[in-house]
Design an enzyme around this catalytic site. Structure first.
Site, PDB file in Angstrom:
ATOM      1  N   ASP A  86      40.981  58.559 111.076  1.00 26.28           N
ATOM      2  CA  ASP A  86      41.049  57.891 109.786  1.00 26.28           C
ATOM      3  C   ASP A  86      41.449  58.968 108.781  1.00 26.28           C
ATOM      4  OD1 ASP A  86      40.650  55.996 107.707  1.00 26.28           O
ATOM      5  OD2 ASP A  86      38.620  56.750 107.396  1.00 26.28           O
ATOM      6  N   ASP A  88      40.803  58.936 104.658  1.00 25.08           N
ATOM      7  CA  ASP A  88      39.841  59.167 103.578  1.00 25.08           C
ATOM      8  C   ASP A  88      38.419  59.257 104.119  1.00 25.08           C
ATOM      9  OD1 ASP A  88      41.779  59.020 101.441  1.00 25.08           O
ATOM     10  OD2 ASP A  88      41.923  56.891 101.909  1.00 25.08           O
ATOM     11  N   GLU A  95      37.313  60.071  98.733  1.00 24.77           N
ATOM     12  CA  GLU A  95      36.982  58.852  98.013  1.00 24.77           C
ATOM     13  C   GLU A  95      36.355  59.119  96.642  1.00 24.77           C
ATOM     14  OE1 GLU A  95      38.124  56.174  98.765  1.00 24.77           O
ATOM     15  OE2 GLU A  95      38.226  55.861 100.918  1.00 24.77           O
ATOM     16  N   GLY A 129      40.877  48.798 101.535  1.00 25.08           N
ATOM     17  CA  GLY A 129      42.164  48.709 100.855  1.00 25.08           C
ATOM     18  C   GLY A 129      42.022  48.723  99.344  1.00 25.08           C
ATOM     19  N   GLY A 130      42.870  49.504  98.651  1.00 25.01           N
ATOM     20  CA  GLY A 130      42.774  49.662  97.207  1.00 25.01           C
ATOM     21  C   GLY A 130      43.083  48.408  96.412  1.00 25.01           C
ATOM     22  N   LYS A 163      48.105  54.499  90.936  1.00 21.60           N
ATOM     23  CA  LYS A 163      46.925  55.221  91.415  1.00 21.60           C
ATOM     24  C   LYS A 163      47.301  56.167  92.547  1.00 21.60           C
ATOM     25  CE  LYS A 163      44.714  54.364  94.764  1.00 21.60           C
ATOM     26  NZ  LYS A 163      44.511  54.953  96.133  1.00 21.60           N
ATOM     27  N   THR A 201      43.670  52.706 105.914  1.00 22.27           N
ATOM     28  CA  THR A 201      43.945  51.558 105.054  1.00 22.27           C
ATOM     29  C   THR A 201      44.681  51.987 103.788  1.00 22.27           C
ATOM     30  OG1 THR A 201      41.793  51.773 103.982  1.00 22.27           O
ATOM     31  CG2 THR A 201      41.929  50.287 105.863  1.00 22.27           C
ATOM     32  N   ASN A 203      47.651  53.970 101.396  1.00 18.29           N
ATOM     33  CA  ASN A 203      49.102  53.941 101.313  1.00 18.29           C
ATOM     34  C   ASN A 203      49.715  55.005 102.226  1.00 18.29           C
ATOM     35  OD1 ASN A 203      51.602  55.296  99.866  1.00 18.29           O
ATOM     36  ND2 ASN A 203      51.580  53.158  99.200  1.00 18.29           N
TER      37      ASN A 203
END
Length: 319
Positions: A86, A88, A95, A129-130, A163, A201, A203
């Site tokens: 993964d 983040d 995060e 997801g953002g 962002k 998840t 970008n």
């Protein structure tokens, strides 16, 4: 003349309910009556027995001839084909000090009276997801006047892109370091010919930039990146991991996923791939049921941290 062959079994059990890792070491000693000329043959006869056990072993003899299981038994032990990280919270603890302030800066730039505090953002991380995170938040507390209902989805998408650009600036500034042990495991994997991927998840552009900036171009070239926008459903759905398996032509039983949250563990479990959790700043205290191992970090010191041998012992076919 009699020699003594000691087989030492080391098993690390990590508990993070209180964020403290406790290690228990179990030693299984076998005294074998052999002579010097037959030591190697005796050891080789033991290897099939030892290889079915999911832990690491070392051999120590009382004669000058040294022998290590990792040198001779690797061909019969389960081997790792790929490590799927993964991003983040796993590669870097991004995060709290990366994505959160980047969201807040994007809100401010667009005249949105919103600021996510550390605690609130931790709660919002339950949503993968953002874009989905912003939508869930404003569905709960009410949408700001700066985002009218008409064209709302496009506005959220634009905020997320902004962002991401802000987040990448933070990465470029060197504000967010890699987590302990990540670079060591990556280098060991590259040296051993193990495939690497980052399945996130986030970008794709942000993930690729993080890997390139924090690890260097040569290491980044060894990674394949699979991002949330590439799949229909984000974690805890298994889609991004299944995509990686299909694209890289992997055997799931020879892959290990490195995650940091219960959402990520859910995705790994749904994909039927073994998973190790490295607890991050926001995930302490979560329920990691389904993970094969839970640790505070991979660790910079190979003597006390997670190694490729540790990960090999977690493979589905090795358990």
């Amino acid at each position: 003349m009699l020699d003594f062959l000691w087989i030492i079994r080391i098993s690390s059990i990590n508990h993070v309910n209180n964020k403290d890792s406790l290690s228990k070491i179990h030693m299984q000693l076998i005294n074998i009556n052999t002579n010097t000329n037959t030591n190697t043959n005796t050891i080789m006869k033991l290897i099939p027995f030892l290889s079915i056990l999911p832990t690491s072993f070392a051999f120590v003899q009382n004669n000058p001839v040294g022998f290590r299981l990792s040198k001779r038994a690797s061909s019969v032990q389960a081997s790792i084909e790929a490590i799927l990280f993964d991003c983040d919270g796993v590669l870097a603890d991004t995060e709290r000090d990366g994505h959160r302030p980047a969201f807040n800066r994007a809100f401010k730039n667009n005249g949105i009276d919103e600021e996510w505090g550390v605690e609130r953002y931790g709660k919002l991380l339950e949503v993968g997801g953002g874009k989905e995170r912003m939508t869930a938040h404003w569905n709960e507390v009410g949408w700001p006047d700066a985002i009218p209902e008409e064209g709302r989805a496009e506005k959220v998408k634009g905020l997320h892109l902004e962002k991401t650009d802000i987040f990448m600036d933070l990465i470029d500034e060197g504000s967010i370091p890699l987590r302990p042990g990540v670079l060591r495991i990556v280098d060991d994997a590259i040296e051993s010919g193990i495939k690497l991927a980052c399945c996130s998840t986030s970008n794709e552009k942000a993930v690729s930039n993080l890997i390139k900036t924090l690890m260097g171009r040569e290491r980044a070239a060894k990674f394949q990146v699979f991002a949330g926008d590439m799949v229909k459903a984000k974690k805890p759905a298994p889609d991004v991991y299944n995509m990686a398996v299909d694209a890289m032509n992997l055997d799931k039983s020879r892959c290990v996923i490195v995650e940091d949250t219960h959402i990520g563990v859910g995705a790994a479990t749904a994909a039927d791939i073994s998973c190790i959790v490295t607890v991050s700043s926001y995930s302490a205290g979560e329920d990691f049921t389904g993970a094969a191992m839970v640790v505070d970090e991979l660790g910079d010191d190979p003597e006390t941290g997670v190694t490729l041998e540790t990960l090999s012992g977690l493979l589905k076919q090795a358990v």
